[in-house]
Design a protein around this motif. Structure first.
Motif, short mmCIF file in Angstrom:
data_model
loop_
_atom_site.label_atom_id
_atom_site.label_comp_id
_atom_site.label_asym_id
_atom_site.label_seq_id
_atom_site.Cartn_x
_atom_site.Cartn_y
_atom_site.Cartn_z
N ILE A 183 77.56 85.90 41.22
CA ILE A 183 77.67 85.10 39.99
C ILE A 183 76.87 85.80 38.90
O ILE A 183 75.70 86.13 39.08
CB ILE A 183 77.14 83.67 40.20
N VAL A 184 77.52 86.03 37.79
CA VAL A 184 76.88 86.72 36.67
C VAL A 184 76.36 85.68 35.69
O VAL A 184 77.10 84.80 35.24
CB VAL A 184 77.88 87.66 35.96
N GLU A 185 75.06 85.74 35.40
CA GLU A 185 74.45 84.83 34.43
C GLU A 185 75.00 85.12 33.03
O GLU A 185 75.36 86.25 32.71
CB GLU A 185 72.93 85.02 34.42
N ALA A 384 70.86 94.18 48.81
CA ALA A 384 70.93 92.71 48.91
C ALA A 384 72.08 92.12 48.12
O ALA A 384 72.62 91.07 48.49
CB ALA A 384 69.61 92.10 48.43
N CYS A 385 72.49 92.78 47.03
CA CYS A 385 73.49 92.20 46.13
C CYS A 385 74.56 93.23 45.78
O CYS A 385 74.24 94.28 45.21
CB CYS A 385 72.81 91.68 44.87
N PRO A 386 75.84 92.94 46.08
CA PRO A 386 76.92 93.89 45.76
C PRO A 386 77.02 94.22 44.28
O PRO A 386 77.33 95.35 43.91
CB PRO A 386 78.18 93.16 46.24
N LEU A 387 76.72 93.25 43.42
CA LEU A 387 76.78 93.46 41.99
C LEU A 387 75.76 94.52 41.55
O LEU A 387 76.06 95.41 40.76
CB LEU A 387 76.49 92.14 41.26
N VAL A 397 71.17 90.00 35.57
CA VAL A 397 72.22 89.00 35.34
C VAL A 397 72.77 88.50 36.68
O VAL A 397 73.72 87.71 36.71
CB VAL A 397 73.38 89.56 34.47
N SER A 398 72.16 88.94 37.78
CA SER A 398 72.58 88.51 39.12
C SER A 398 71.87 87.21 39.49
O SER A 398 70.64 87.16 39.60
CB SER A 398 72.25 89.59 40.16
N SER A 399 72.65 86.15 39.69
CA SER A 399 72.06 84.87 40.09
C SER A 399 71.49 84.96 41.50
O SER A 399 70.53 84.25 41.84
CB SER A 399 73.12 83.76 40.02
N TYR A 400 72.06 85.84 42.33
CA TYR A 400 71.57 85.98 43.71
C TYR A 400 70.16 86.59 43.72
O TYR A 400 69.27 86.09 44.41
CB TYR A 400 72.53 86.84 44.52
N ILE A 401 69.96 87.65 42.95
CA ILE A 401 68.63 88.25 42.89
C ILE A 401 67.64 87.26 42.28
O ILE A 401 66.49 87.16 42.74
CB ILE A 401 68.66 89.56 42.07
N LYS A 404 66.51 85.01 44.94
CA LYS A 404 65.60 85.67 45.87
C LYS A 404 64.19 85.79 45.27
O LYS A 404 63.19 85.69 45.97
CB LYS A 404 66.15 87.04 46.27
N VAL A 405 64.13 86.04 43.97
CA VAL A 405 62.82 86.08 43.29
C VAL A 405 62.15 84.72 43.41
O VAL A 405 60.95 84.62 43.71
CB VAL A 405 63.01 86.46 41.79
N GLN A 406 62.91 83.66 43.22
CA GLN A 406 62.36 82.31 43.32
C GLN A 406 61.95 81.99 44.76
O GLN A 406 60.92 81.34 45.00
CB GLN A 406 63.40 81.29 42.82
#
Length: 465
Positions: A183-185, A384-387, A397-401, A404-406
């Protein structure tokens, strides 16, 4: 003997990329993370449960010398509950040739019995049976509480599933996770300038940095983290940027236990024969879950206070003891650690065990008591993230990363602003601008945090020299 725990052992998967894809196809959109490998961790049930309990959905993969790859999937945790497990998603599989065989659990039957022994499916197929490298097939009624005695949990022929060869050459267990949704922010959640000018600006700021303390010429940055997280790789990456090409001065790689067995202090020069830069990266032995292995917390305390010399060889069975002369006097501020960096593999944040989390919490309490600045580096963001793998500039802009930060912020108890995603140089042969910008930004933050530490000392002690 316990010292055998520090032997270097590979924990690479036995699955080829082709076989991995075949298994992932059976699971849908999934990723596999290796948790347990019997040839490394042992065939004992206790070793299996230590690494595999409470890990969510898992895939067991066994191998025999007849060329069969077989095993089973369960969506329910191993927890040694002593209960029969209902799991309509469970299945057995076999790969012998190009097309995998998949055998689903029969409706109304229990998929397995969850006890402290080795893994079983339907109480028919037992892996690592009696703590040995064997599989055991018990032909019996496995449809518990079902009046139809002809119905069993899994219907298969041993010849088809594993060639009737019960001797295992390997047994592995993988955590099964859904592939992260890309998902792109709408807008970046952190602002970064991915330009050559920004890299040059960061480089100049670091080269010209001076500490707030005249008695300290270089900031000492201590890197702490689990085995294989990327501590040594971070030093190699920073050294590469200032050398002008990819280097590998510190030993790094993938191993079952820490490749770093000494305390090392790595200065970095501006160019191959340039002047020393105003920081030193200190590398430590990796943290491990079990006692008697990996870096001891008492050793960390000695390092923080400046007592441990460069090239001291760690002994997991006995913490560092300073000689009497050094023990009688406190180390100078120049010798102490000024910033602590926790290095965490982004792909393994969700797999962090309670024991490891407790170790990190103990270390943080000690660091806090000394007032030392702390930062978290999240490595391997591209894995960790294909994007992000496709384009490193997509990091913020990666919601997945972001998630993970959170997550690492919550697990380690540090503010989100102190968690910095980076990508170390690992397989690249040439420097890459986006990589450099991330790494130099992280290093700049470490120097700024060290300044906060020095400023605090000055305010308490009246600007000591």
């Amino acid at each position: 003997m316990q010292k055998a725990k520090v032997i270097k052992l590979s924990i690479t998967s036995n699955l080829t990329e082709e076989k991995r894809k075949q298994l992932c196809a059976l699971l849908g959109s999934a990723e596999l993370t290796l948790l347990y490998k019997a040839s490394v961790h042992g065939y004992q049930a206790s070793a299996f449960h230590e690494r595999c309990d409470r890990q969510g959905p898992t895939l067991l993969v066994a191998y025999n010398n007849s060329g069969y790859i077989f095993g089973g999937y369960t969506s329910v945790d191993y927890a040694q509950s002593g209960k029969y497990i209902t799991d309509q998603e469970a299945f057995l599989f076999s790969i012998h040739g190009k097309i995998p065989t998949c055998i689903k659990v029969n409706s109304g039957c229990n998929a397995r019995y969850d006890d402290a022994n080795g893994p079983n499916f339907g109480q028919q197929l037992y892996f690592c049976y009696n703590n040995q490298p064997v599989v055991y097939h018990q032909e019996r009624n496995n449809c518990f509480f079902n009046k139809d005695s002809s119905n069993i949990a899994f219907r298969f022929q041993p010849e088809t599933l594993y060639g009737n060869n019960t001797t295992l050459t390997e047994c592995e267990l993988y955590k099964v996770e859904e592939k992260p949704q890309v998902i792109v922010e709408e807008k970046p959640w952190r602002n970064v300038l991915w330009t050559a000018e920004r890299k040059e600006e960061l480089t100049e700021m670091i080269i010209n940095y001076k500490t707030l303390m005249t008695s300290v010429s270089r900031v000492r940055i201590l890197m702490i983290g689990p085995v294989g997280a990327g501590k040594s790789s971070f030093f190699n990456s920073i050294n590469s940027i200032f050398t002008g090409h990819v280097t590998s001065k510190a030993m790094s790689g993938s191993a079952g236990t820490s490749l770093t067995i000494q305390f090392r202090t790595y200065p970095v020069n501006d160019g191959r024969e340039g002047k020393p830069l105003p920081f030193v990266l200190c590398d430590t032995m990796g943290l491990e879950e079990q006692s008697g292995a990996g870096l001891d917390i008492e050793d960390i305390s000695s390092i923080l206070q400046g007592h441990v010399p460069d090239r001291y060889k760690f002994n997991p069975m006995a913490p560092f003891q300073p000689d009497e002369q050094k023990a009688s006097r406190p180390a100078s501020l120049q010798e102490k650690i000024h910033c602590v960096v926790y290095v965490i593999d982004t792909t393994k944040i969700s797999l962090m065990s309670e024991k490891l989390q407790e170790k990190l919490a103990s270390i943080r309490r000690k660091v806090n008591s000394l007032g030392i600045a702390q930062i978290v580096l999240m490595t391997k963001v591209d894995e960790a993230c294909p994007l992000v793998e496709e384009n490193l500039q997509s990091l913020y802009v990666s919601s997945y990363i972001k998630s993970k930060v959170q997550e690492v912020s919550s697990r380690l108890g540090v503010p989100v602003s102190c968690v910095l995603p980076v990508k170390n140089y690992s397989q690249e042969l040439e420097l890459e601008l986006n990589c450099d910008v991330l790494l130099l930004t992280a290093l700049q933050q470490m120097l700024r945090f060290a300044d906060d530490y020095f400023d605090d000392i000055r305010s308490v002690e009246g600007n000591p020299k």
